[in-house]
Motif scaffolding. Structure first.
Motif, PDB file in Angstrom:
ATOM      1  N   GLY A 150       0.606  -0.905  -0.137  1.00  0.00           N
ATOM      2  CA  GLY A 150       0.491   0.171  -0.176  1.00  0.00           C
ATOM      3  C   GLY A 150       1.280   0.952  -0.111  1.00  0.00           C
ATOM      4  O   GLY A 150       2.125   1.184   0.136  1.00  0.00           O
ATOM      5  N   VAL A 286      -3.195   3.341  -9.005  1.00  0.00           N
ATOM      6  CA  VAL A 286      -3.002   2.680  -7.832  1.00  0.00           C
ATOM      7  C   VAL A 286      -3.617   3.476  -6.832  1.00  0.00           C
ATOM      8  O   VAL A 286      -4.084   3.569  -5.224  1.00  0.00           O
ATOM      9  CB  VAL A 286      -1.851   2.426  -8.018  1.00  0.00           C
ATOM     10  CG1 VAL A 286      -0.849   1.828  -6.649  1.00  0.00           C
ATOM     11  CG2 VAL A 286      -1.628   1.212  -8.871  1.00  0.00           C
ATOM     12  N   ARG A 287      -3.413   4.972  -6.425  1.00  0.00           N
ATOM     13  CA  ARG A 287      -3.183   5.897  -6.170  1.00  0.00           C
ATOM     14  C   ARG A 287      -4.706   6.461  -5.674  1.00  0.00           C
ATOM     15  O   ARG A 287      -6.126   6.465  -4.794  1.00  0.00           O
ATOM     16  CB  ARG A 287      -2.406   7.833  -6.129  1.00  0.00           C
ATOM     17  CG  ARG A 287      -3.008   8.724  -5.846  1.00  0.00           C
ATOM     18  CD  ARG A 287      -2.905  10.267  -6.127  1.00  0.00           C
ATOM     19  NE  ARG A 287      -4.140  10.094  -7.487  1.00  0.00           N
ATOM     20  CZ  ARG A 287      -5.517  10.678  -7.271  1.00  0.00           C
ATOM     21  NH1 ARG A 287      -6.141  10.760  -5.702  1.00  0.00           N
ATOM     22  NH2 ARG A 287      -6.234  10.484  -8.635  1.00  0.00           N
ATOM     23  N   SER A 289      -7.039   4.018  -5.537  1.00  0.00           N
ATOM     24  CA  SER A 289      -7.637   2.701  -4.360  1.00  0.00           C
ATOM     25  C   SER A 289      -7.188   2.965  -3.497  1.00  0.00           C
ATOM     26  O   SER A 289      -8.321   2.108  -2.852  1.00  0.00           O
ATOM     27  CB  SER A 289      -7.173   0.921  -5.799  1.00  0.00           C
ATOM     28  OG  SER A 289      -5.789   0.866  -5.688  1.00  0.00           O
ATOM     29  N   ALA A 290      -6.725   3.314  -3.418  1.00  0.00           N
ATOM     30  CA  ALA A 290      -5.916   3.389  -1.950  1.00  0.00           C
ATOM     31  C   ALA A 290      -7.101   4.838  -1.389  1.00  0.00           C
ATOM     32  O   ALA A 290      -7.054   4.657   0.334  1.00  0.00           O
ATOM     33  CB  ALA A 290      -4.588   4.248  -1.725  1.00  0.00           C
ATOM     34  N   GLN A 303      -5.571  -1.078  -2.580  1.00  0.00           N
ATOM     35  CA  GLN A 303      -4.650  -0.851  -2.684  1.00  0.00           C
ATOM     36  C   GLN A 303      -3.319  -1.716  -3.000  1.00  0.00           C
ATOM     37  O   GLN A 303      -2.852  -2.031  -3.538  1.00  0.00           O
ATOM     38  CB  GLN A 303      -4.030   0.137  -2.611  1.00  0.00           C
ATOM     39  CG  GLN A 303      -3.963   0.193  -0.877  1.00  0.00           C
ATOM     40  CD  GLN A 303      -3.537   1.792  -0.075  1.00  0.00           C
ATOM     41  OE1 GLN A 303      -2.811   1.781  -0.923  1.00  0.00           O
ATOM     42  NE2 GLN A 303      -4.475   1.680   1.050  1.00  0.00           N
TER      43      GLN A 303
END
Length: 495
Positions: A150, A286-287, A289-290, A303
């Motif tokens: 993460g 990715v960002r 999903s975090a 993430q």
């Protein structure tokens, strides 16, 4: 001095193994080598259509106590096509670890010449703890332990807690069996299979982790090793945490290559007109999903799993269209659209989030964690992740992440150091995203009797029988048919 130390260690390990093997054989192992196998239909469509038969080989659960509990290892056999030319058996392993290999040779034999299939009984195998061979099932809520750690410390700490819980759950579910699921014991099983088949030596073909298993066999049983092909290789010194760390750089490079390919097809995928734009889309996913898991169909992709979805498809350039389609769907889902994932993406998400007994991968963890003591301090992993973020923004937190192995019970044996002169052909693509090219080169140096076939400027994991290449196929088939290694290391290029 480091090389000298490795050589001394290798000699010590090999010598101890030979002595132990002799002692065990004198104390009850002979009955396993002399068992009679009951060959039957495999009850498996591809194997049955290929004319294969299957059998179960009894082996000790604990080789230090061969008179104790036994387990069964499932094997298949496709007989040599010309009994008059037959020279032996060829065992195999598809990698993983944790990959069931009972039907592996059905596909691989398509790349073999008639001169090879005439000479060998092709033997598939589900290794102990896998598939039909007393499978390990830890009852995990996730399909595999491999996760990205993460974007920040909080997500990393959640990963640490998850991995600790997975290790605890596996210990409670499988108990003492876990101590006996290891590469060294699988190598011993292979030697029992050799004996049960009435063979003095074995030949071997392995992909990926299967190259580690094969090289370990040559170290433990040098007198029983004949012609070994190790495709997409793992060097014993890199096996474990370092093997995963090695994945970061080639996967970032593969992502760039894929992004350039996708940018050339912006009219179809609408992900950007340059490689940098396409890469930026993935990094943004990715960002995002975090910040909030991406809802796609019945799944919420977070993430920790999103980089794994990308990683899976980067192992083969032929998967470029599938990955582009997946990313297109994920962008739409992240934008709030109602998206039903395509069948291939659904299968991947099922393994990650909703595993069945057939798709769960706790057997993989049992082998990895049962082979080697890994770093147990979470701070070690956190420091490596932080150092990797600038150059590996998508995969650094995965390649350097902590796994359940950090919380596993200590292995029953030390890992094997492979250093010998066994005959082997090592096949390695320079763009391999799973087992780095350097890993294959290092194994080639460790096995002084080997020759290296390099597939230049190709991003693929597993070559022979998987990725058509005339040059590599000729080298492998010549070696298996005639025993002739290339006179010098060989460089092949894409057809």
């Amino acid at each position: 001095m480091k090389k000298l130390g490795a050589l001394v260690a290798a000699v010590a390990v090999s010598g101890a193994t030979l002595l132990a093997g002799t002692a065990v054989a004198d104390n009850g192992l002979a009955r396993f080598h002399h068992q009679k196998l009951d060959w039957k239909s495999c009850d498996h469509k591809a194997l049955d259509e290929a004319g294969a038969q299957c059998a179960e080989v009894k082996v000790p659960l604990n080789y230090a106590d061969p008179r104790g509990r036994t387990i069964s290892v499932a094997i298949s056999r496709i007989k040599a096509t010309d009994p008059g030319q037959r020279r032996g058996v060829m065992l195999s392993n598809p990698g993983g670890p944790g990959g069931p290999g009972l039907d592996m040779m059905v596909g691989v034999k398509q790349a073999m010449t008639p001169a090879v299939t005439a000479k060998y009984d092709l033997i598939g195998m589900d290794p102990r703890g896998i598939g039909r061979s007393n499978p390990v099932d830890c009852g995990w809520p996730v399909g595999l332990m491999l996760r990205s750690s993460g974007a920040d410390r909080a997500s990393f700490d959640r990963t640490v807690r998850l991995q600790a819980d997975l290790a605890r759950q596996c210990a409670e579910t499988e108990g003492d069996v876990l101590r006996h699921i290891s590469t060294r014991n699988t190598a011993r099983d292979m030697d029992v299979i050799r004996g049960a088949l009435g063979e003095r030596k074995i030949n071997y073909f392995g992909w990926s982790y299967g190259t580690y298993l094969g090289s370990v066999y040559t170290q433990m049983f040098p007198r029983h090793s004949d012609r070994f092909v190790l495709d997409s290789a793992v060097d014993s010194k890199r096996y474990g945490t370092r093997m995963f760390q090695d994945m970061g750089e080639p996967n970032e490079a593969a992502l760039d290559e894929w992004a350039e390919w996708t940018a050339e097809r912006d009219a179809e995928y609408h992900l950007g007109t340059t490689g940098k734009e396409v890469r930026a889309v993935v990094e943004d996913l990715v960002r995002r999903s975090a910040e909030r898991p991406i809802r796609i169909g019945q799944y919420e992709l977070d993430q920790h799993a999103l980089p794994i979805v990308v990683f899976i498809s980067l192992a083969d350039p032929r998967a470029n269209p599938a990955l582009a389609a997946d990313v297109r769907q994920l962008v739409d889902a992240a934008d709030g659209k109602q998206v039903e994932p395509n069948p291939a993406l659904t299968s991947t998400l099922e393994v990650i989030y909703r595993p069945t007994p057939e798709t769960q991968m706790s057997g993989q963890s049992a082998v990895l964690c049962g082979d080697k003591v890994e770093q147990r301090d979470p701070e070690y992993y956190w420091r490596n992740i932080q150092r990797s973020r600038a150059e590996q923004p998508v995969f650094g937190a995965f390649a350097n992440g902590i796994t359940a192995c950090a919380f596993w019970a200590p292995p029953a044996e030390k890992p094997t150091v492979v250093r010998n002169s066994a005959s082997a052909l090592i096949v390695q693509a320079t763009g391999d995203t799973r087992t780095s090219y350097d890993s294959g080169v290092d194994l080639h140096h460790a096995m002084s009797g080997s020759k290296l076939v390099t597939l230049q400027d190709v991003r693929v994991h597993a070559v022979f029988g998987h990725f058509p290449n005339t040059c590599a196929e000729n080298a492998v088939n010549t070696y298996f048919a005639d025993g002739k290694l290339p006179a010098e290391d060989l460089t092949c290029r894409a057809d």
